[in-house]
Scaffold this motif. Structure first.
Motif, PDB file in Angstrom:
ATOM      1  N   ILE A   1       1.889   0.620  42.076  1.00  0.00           N
ATOM      2  CA  ILE A   1       2.952  -0.166  42.698  1.00  0.00           C
ATOM      3  C   ILE A   1       3.168   0.249  44.149  1.00  0.00           C
ATOM      4  O   ILE A   1       3.352  -0.602  45.032  1.00  0.00           O
ATOM      5  CB  ILE A   1       4.256  -0.022  41.888  1.00  0.00           C
ATOM      6  N   LEU A   2       3.145   1.539  44.419  1.00  0.00           N
ATOM      7  CA  LEU A   2       3.349   2.012  45.792  1.00  0.00           C
ATOM      8  C   LEU A   2       2.230   1.516  46.714  1.00  0.00           C
ATOM      9  O   LEU A   2       2.487   1.093  47.852  1.00  0.00           O
ATOM     10  CB  LEU A   2       3.415   3.537  45.822  1.00  0.00           C
ATOM     11  N   ALA A   3       0.992   1.549  46.220  1.00  0.00           N
ATOM     12  CA  ALA A   3      -0.125   1.037  47.018  1.00  0.00           C
ATOM     13  C   ALA A   3      -0.018  -0.468  47.205  1.00  0.00           C
ATOM     14  O   ALA A   3      -0.308  -1.009  48.284  1.00  0.00           O
ATOM     15  CB  ALA A   3      -1.455   1.409  46.353  1.00  0.00           C
ATOM     16  N   TRP A   4       0.409  -1.158  46.156  1.00  0.00           N
ATOM     17  CA  TRP A   4       0.617  -2.613  46.192  1.00  0.00           C
ATOM     18  C   TRP A   4       1.646  -2.962  47.262  1.00  0.00           C
ATOM     19  O   TRP A   4       1.433  -3.851  48.096  1.00  0.00           O
ATOM     20  CB  TRP A   4       1.065  -3.042  44.805  1.00  0.00           C
ATOM     21  N   LEU A   5       2.798  -2.249  47.244  1.00  0.00           N
ATOM     22  CA  LEU A   5       3.854  -2.504  48.219  1.00  0.00           C
ATOM     23  C   LEU A   5       3.418  -2.139  49.627  1.00  0.00           C
ATOM     24  O   LEU A   5       3.798  -2.799  50.600  1.00  0.00           O
ATOM     25  CB  LEU A   5       5.109  -1.725  47.837  1.00  0.00           C
ATOM     26  N   ALA A   6       2.626  -1.072  49.746  1.00  0.00           N
ATOM     27  CA  ALA A   6       2.162  -0.663  51.068  1.00  0.00           C
ATOM     28  C   ALA A   6       1.352  -1.767  51.737  1.00  0.00           C
ATOM     29  O   ALA A   6       1.446  -1.961  52.955  1.00  0.00           O
ATOM     30  CB  ALA A   6       1.320   0.613  50.950  1.00  0.00           C
ATOM     31  N   CYS A   7       0.584  -2.503  50.957  1.00  0.00           N
ATOM     32  CA  CYS A   7      -0.185  -3.620  51.516  1.00  0.00           C
ATOM     33  C   CYS A   7       0.746  -4.683  52.097  1.00  0.00           C
ATOM     34  O   CYS A   7       0.504  -5.198  53.191  1.00  0.00           O
ATOM     35  CB  CYS A   7      -1.076  -4.239  50.444  1.00  0.00           C
ATOM     36  N   PHE A   8       1.811  -4.997  51.363  1.00  0.00           N
ATOM     37  CA  PHE A   8       2.771  -5.973  51.870  1.00  0.00           C
ATOM     38  C   PHE A   8       3.411  -5.488  53.169  1.00  0.00           C
ATOM     39  O   PHE A   8       3.563  -6.250  54.122  1.00  0.00           O
ATOM     40  CB  PHE A   8       3.864  -6.237  50.832  1.00  0.00           C
ATOM     41  N   VAL A   9       3.791  -4.222  53.195  1.00  0.00           N
ATOM     42  CA  VAL A   9       4.443  -3.670  54.383  1.00  0.00           C
ATOM     43  C   VAL A   9       3.509  -3.735  55.585  1.00  0.00           C
ATOM     44  O   VAL A   9       3.910  -4.130  56.687  1.00  0.00           O
ATOM     45  CB  VAL A   9       4.889  -2.222  54.124  1.00  0.00           C
ATOM     46  N   VAL A  10       2.252  -3.379  55.375  1.00  0.00           N
ATOM     47  CA  VAL A  10       1.283  -3.399  56.480  1.00  0.00           C
ATOM     48  C   VAL A  10       1.084  -4.820  56.993  1.00  0.00           C
ATOM     49  O   VAL A  10       1.099  -5.070  58.206  1.00  0.00           O
ATOM     50  CB  VAL A  10      -0.058  -2.790  56.015  1.00  0.00           C
ATOM     51  N   VAL A  11       0.896  -5.775  56.075  1.00  0.00           N
ATOM     52  CA  VAL A  11       0.654  -7.161  56.482  1.00  0.00           C
ATOM     53  C   VAL A  11       1.860  -7.739  57.196  1.00  0.00           C
ATOM     54  O   VAL A  11       1.741  -8.342  58.275  1.00  0.00           O
ATOM     55  CB  VAL A  11       0.289  -8.022  55.250  1.00  0.00           C
ATOM     56  N   LEU A  12       3.047  -7.556  56.624  1.00  0.00           N
ATOM     57  CA  LEU A  12       4.254  -8.127  57.229  1.00  0.00           C
ATOM     58  C   LEU A  12       4.573  -7.460  58.556  1.00  0.00           C
ATOM     59  O   LEU A  12       4.991  -8.139  59.509  1.00  0.00           O
ATOM     60  CB  LEU A  12       5.438  -7.985  56.269  1.00  0.00           C
ATOM     61  N   THR A  13       4.356  -6.162  58.637  1.00  0.00           N
ATOM     62  CA  THR A  13       4.599  -5.463  59.906  1.00  0.00           C
ATOM     63  C   THR A  13       3.666  -5.963  60.995  1.00  0.00           C
ATOM     64  O   THR A  13       4.086  -6.166  62.143  1.00  0.00           O
ATOM     65  CB  THR A  13       4.418  -3.945  59.719  1.00  0.00           C
ATOM     66  N   ALA A  14       2.397  -6.189  60.636  1.00  0.00           N
ATOM     67  CA  ALA A  14       1.443  -6.702  61.619  1.00  0.00           C
ATOM     68  C   ALA A  14       1.870  -8.073  62.143  1.00  0.00           C
ATOM     69  O   ALA A  14       1.792  -8.351  63.345  1.00  0.00           O
ATOM     70  CB  ALA A  14       0.050  -6.782  60.999  1.00  0.00           C
ATOM     71  N   VAL A  15       2.360  -8.931  61.245  1.00  0.00           N
ATOM     72  CA  VAL A  15       2.814 -10.264  61.660  1.00  0.00           C
ATOM     73  C   VAL A  15       4.023 -10.153  62.579  1.00  0.00           C
ATOM     74  O   VAL A  15       4.093 -10.802  63.626  1.00  0.00           O
ATOM     75  CB  VAL A  15       3.147 -11.123  60.428  1.00  0.00           C
ATOM     76  N   LEU A  16       4.990  -9.317  62.184  1.00  0.00           N
ATOM     77  CA  LEU A  16       6.215  -9.199  62.969  1.00  0.00           C
ATOM     78  C   LEU A  16       5.969  -8.551  64.320  1.00  0.00           C
ATOM     79  O   LEU A  16       6.624  -8.889  65.309  1.00  0.00           O
ATOM     80  CB  LEU A  16       7.255  -8.399  62.175  1.00  0.00           C
ATOM     81  N   LEU A  17       5.017  -7.625  64.378  1.00  0.00           N
ATOM     82  CA  LEU A  17       4.657  -7.042  65.672  1.00  0.00           C
ATOM     83  C   LEU A  17       4.011  -8.088  66.571  1.00  0.00           C
ATOM     84  O   LEU A  17       4.203  -8.088  67.793  1.00  0.00           O
ATOM     85  CB  LEU A  17       3.710  -5.854  65.475  1.00  0.00           C
ATOM     86  N   THR A  18       3.256  -8.985  65.970  1.00  0.00           N
ATOM     87  CA  THR A  18       2.602 -10.050  66.742  1.00  0.00           C
ATOM     88  C   THR A  18       3.628 -11.036  67.292  1.00  0.00           C
ATOM     89  O   THR A  18       3.529 -11.474  68.448  1.00  0.00           O
ATOM     90  CB  THR A  18       1.591 -10.804  65.859  1.00  0.00           C
TER      91      THR A  18
END
Length: 218
Positions: free
Chosen positions: A39-56
């Motif tokens: 679950i932690l690895a699963w959530l980490a993927c979401f955090v990375v993807v969403l953070t990349a979008v928001l930084l963009t």
């Protein structure tokens, strides 16, 4: 944005391959710990993807009908069309996909012998990345100057992980009962996996197509 994220989050939560894989992980020795790592690895993927979008985007939604807004809608349209095509293809070739599913049964069965590191590594591989990408394209519209956007993003991650969290909590506090019920769930999904995959792909695809066309033409 919120409606799209709710629908996409639900589709991710009930994605049959992910649910089946997580049941197998929980069934392993030390399954609760492995499930938590998954679950932690699963959530980490979401955090990375969403953070990349928001930084963009800088946390500011693009203007309506602007190039970034149109591009995000076009991405969702392409993903929707792809999901519809995928679902239709699996429906038309059910016998062939049933044979592939049987052949891959041994590979899925290995999930119950994963190490902790293996559980962390396999979680990203089992995410429905088409749906995750649709969620990322939707997050382009997030406005971080409003607290509601933070709540929407948090809710999306929580909803997309809700089925895994429910099984993890159930197994932690009622392991015997959970073992029986999750075993029945695994058997049911194994017998209806193709139908479930087709249904999720077609419903999610049609939703994304209709929403993106509406956004592109409004």
């Amino acid at each position: 944005m919120v409606l799209d994220l709710v629908f996409i989050g639900l589709a991710i939560a009930v994605f049959p391959l992910s649910v089946t894989a997580f049941v197998l992980v929980l069934s392993a020795r030390g399954g609760v710990r492995k499930g938590l790592v998954f679950i932690l690895a699963w959530l980490a993927c979401f955090v990375v993807v969403l953070t990349a979008v928001l930084l963009t985007t800088g946390g500011q939604p693009p203007a309506p009908q602007s190039s970034p807004s149109t591009a995000a809608s076009a991405v969702k349209l392409a993903i929707g069309v792809g999901l519809v095509g995928y679902g239709w293809h699996r429906h038309r070739n059910r016998e062939r996909t049933d044979r592939r599913h049987t052949a891959s049964g041994g590979l899925m069965a290995r999930l119950d012998r994963l190490s902790l590191w293996g559980a962390a590594g396999v979680a990203p591989l089992l995410q429905p990345w088409g749906l995750v990408a649709a969620g990322a394209a939707t997050v382009v519209d997030a406005d971080l100057s409003h607290a509601s956007s933070y709540l929407a993003l948090f809710g999306f991650c929580l909803l997309a992980t809700s089925s895994l969290l429910a099984m993890e909590v159930y197994t932690t506090f009622a392991p015997d009962s959970a073992g029986v019920r999750l075993g029945k769930l695994r058997t049911w999904i194994g017998s209806h996996q193709e139908q479930a995959l087709v249904a999720v792909a077609l419903v999610a695809g049609l939703f994304l197509v209709s929403r993106s066309i509406n956004q592109l033409t409004s």
